[in-house]
Design an enzyme around this catalytic site. Sequence first.
Site, mmCIF file in Angstrom:
data_model
loop_
_atom_site.group_PDB
_atom_site.id
_atom_site.type_symbol
_atom_site.label_atom_id
_atom_site.label_comp_id
_atom_site.label_asym_id
_atom_site.label_seq_id
_atom_site.Cartn_x
_atom_site.Cartn_y
_atom_site.Cartn_z
ATOM 1 N N TYR A 88 0.811 -1.191 0.239
ATOM 2 C CA TYR A 88 -0.087 0.146 0.190
ATOM 3 C C TYR A 88 0.833 1.434 0.164
ATOM 4 C CZ TYR A 88 -4.110 -2.900 1.039
ATOM 5 O OH TYR A 88 -5.129 -3.729 1.030
ATOM 6 N N LYS A 98 2.607 -15.306 2.687
ATOM 7 C CA LYS A 98 2.527 -16.023 1.481
ATOM 8 C C LYS A 98 4.025 -16.273 0.916
ATOM 9 C CE LYS A 98 0.060 -17.343 -2.113
ATOM 10 N NZ LYS A 98 -0.779 -18.528 -2.205
ATOM 11 N N ASP A 158 -3.965 -17.801 2.001
ATOM 12 C CA ASP A 158 -5.056 -18.671 1.489
ATOM 13 C C ASP A 158 -5.770 -19.282 2.256
ATOM 14 O OD1 ASP A 158 -2.729 -19.591 0.741
ATOM 15 O OD2 ASP A 158 -2.937 -20.322 -1.094
ATOM 16 N N ASP A 186 -5.764 -6.385 5.768
ATOM 17 C CA ASP A 186 -6.848 -5.572 5.458
ATOM 18 C C ASP A 186 -8.152 -6.529 5.152
ATOM 19 O OD1 ASP A 186 -8.887 -3.776 4.397
ATOM 20 O OD2 ASP A 186 -7.341 -3.071 2.475
ATOM 21 N N ASP A 205 -11.394 -7.908 7.787
ATOM 22 C CA ASP A 205 -12.802 -7.750 7.467
ATOM 23 C C ASP A 205 -13.713 -9.141 7.713
ATOM 24 O OD1 ASP A 205 -12.725 -5.034 7.228
ATOM 25 O OD2 ASP A 205 -13.698 -5.054 5.254
#
Length: 357
Positions: A135, A190, A222, A246, A250
Amino acid sequence: MKIAILPGDGIGKEIVAEAVKVLHALELPFEGETALVGGAAYEAHGHPLPESTLALAKQSDAILFGAVGDWKYDQLERSLRPEQAILGLRKALGLFANLRPAICHAPLVGASSLKPELIAGLDLLIIRELTGDIYFGQPRGRRIASDGHFPGSEEAFDTMRYSRPEIERIAHVAFQAARKRGKKVTSVDKANVLETFQFWKDVVTDVGREYPDVALDHMYVDNAAMQLVKAPKKFDVVVTGNMFGDILSDEAAMLTGSIGMLPSASLNASNQGLYEPSHGSAPDIAGQGIANPLATIMSAAMMLRFSLNQAEAADRIEAAVARVLEQGLRTPDIHSEGTTRVGTAEMGDAVVKALRA
Ligand code: NAD
């Protein structure tokens, strides 16, 4: 204890008023000062994060934040939109650690889309790194590709990067939080594909050696996304980078099914923090007195625990919230048959009453 109170827009004013009511009921020696932020600040001062608000935030031990935003500001240039206030505060205060608990209160087990047995008793904490990763990594932009699959065509690119100190400090936050809870950290990465996240895994493992009393495991993002809906109670503290955090925070938040119930904290290296509900300013219900104030009230509890060293007062608030839910009081967002529908202020009053009982 100095608290900057920044209600913001929409339901922000209504829900923060209830959290402040609860803080006063605790009769702690704190000084609260209120300032404008978001669209309200833009209207009054032409900027969503005026200098005076930023100065107040910097001088305070903690910030109690409501929510910002309204669709009517969507046409403004990006730097003047209400949401920029949060980014500005994160940057100015160096708030690198975002903590989002997902707790399933027993009386609300039916609000989740998961089966009750998967969710009953859920208590996990997602810790997201907030100021690094893809980001913020440079360089980024658009250009004409000189190589890749389609040389000569238009392309866009971002840069994923993390430095050792950035990973170390968020890992310490996770291990220290785990020490006060279930003593287990799951680091999500990852590493099988990304160099950045192999490095992440290595650094978290190094930091983990300083916490022999906390169990550490590693999980690919994942798989973590699957396990969160398959067996969420297996997790205690989850720590991950900005982008994975992020998305996973959620997902974890929604496990409980009720957006009006989810607090959050964003901390810097000196435990100064910004505390806010996970939801937005809900312009669709603003001004109606029906917003659920419990996420904000529980954000205030997190503020007492993490920034103001008042763990006992935080426990009292959380117990009072649990009690009003047991009593069957519900704002419309969590209302179901057989429970009592109340408004924002009534819910705040009920928490105060439960605190004093
Ligand atoms: P939202 O979270 O404001 O609302 C989503 C839905 O949840 C709405 O139906 C709303 O009525 C409901 N809801 C949210 N909080 C509730 C509460 N406490 N009690 C009862 N119901 C509640 O998200 P949105 O509608 O996508 O965004 C509205 C505005 O909020 C936008 O301007 C957005 O940019 C902003 N926003 C701000 C923040 C923040 O301040 N941190 C976060 C997210 C969105």
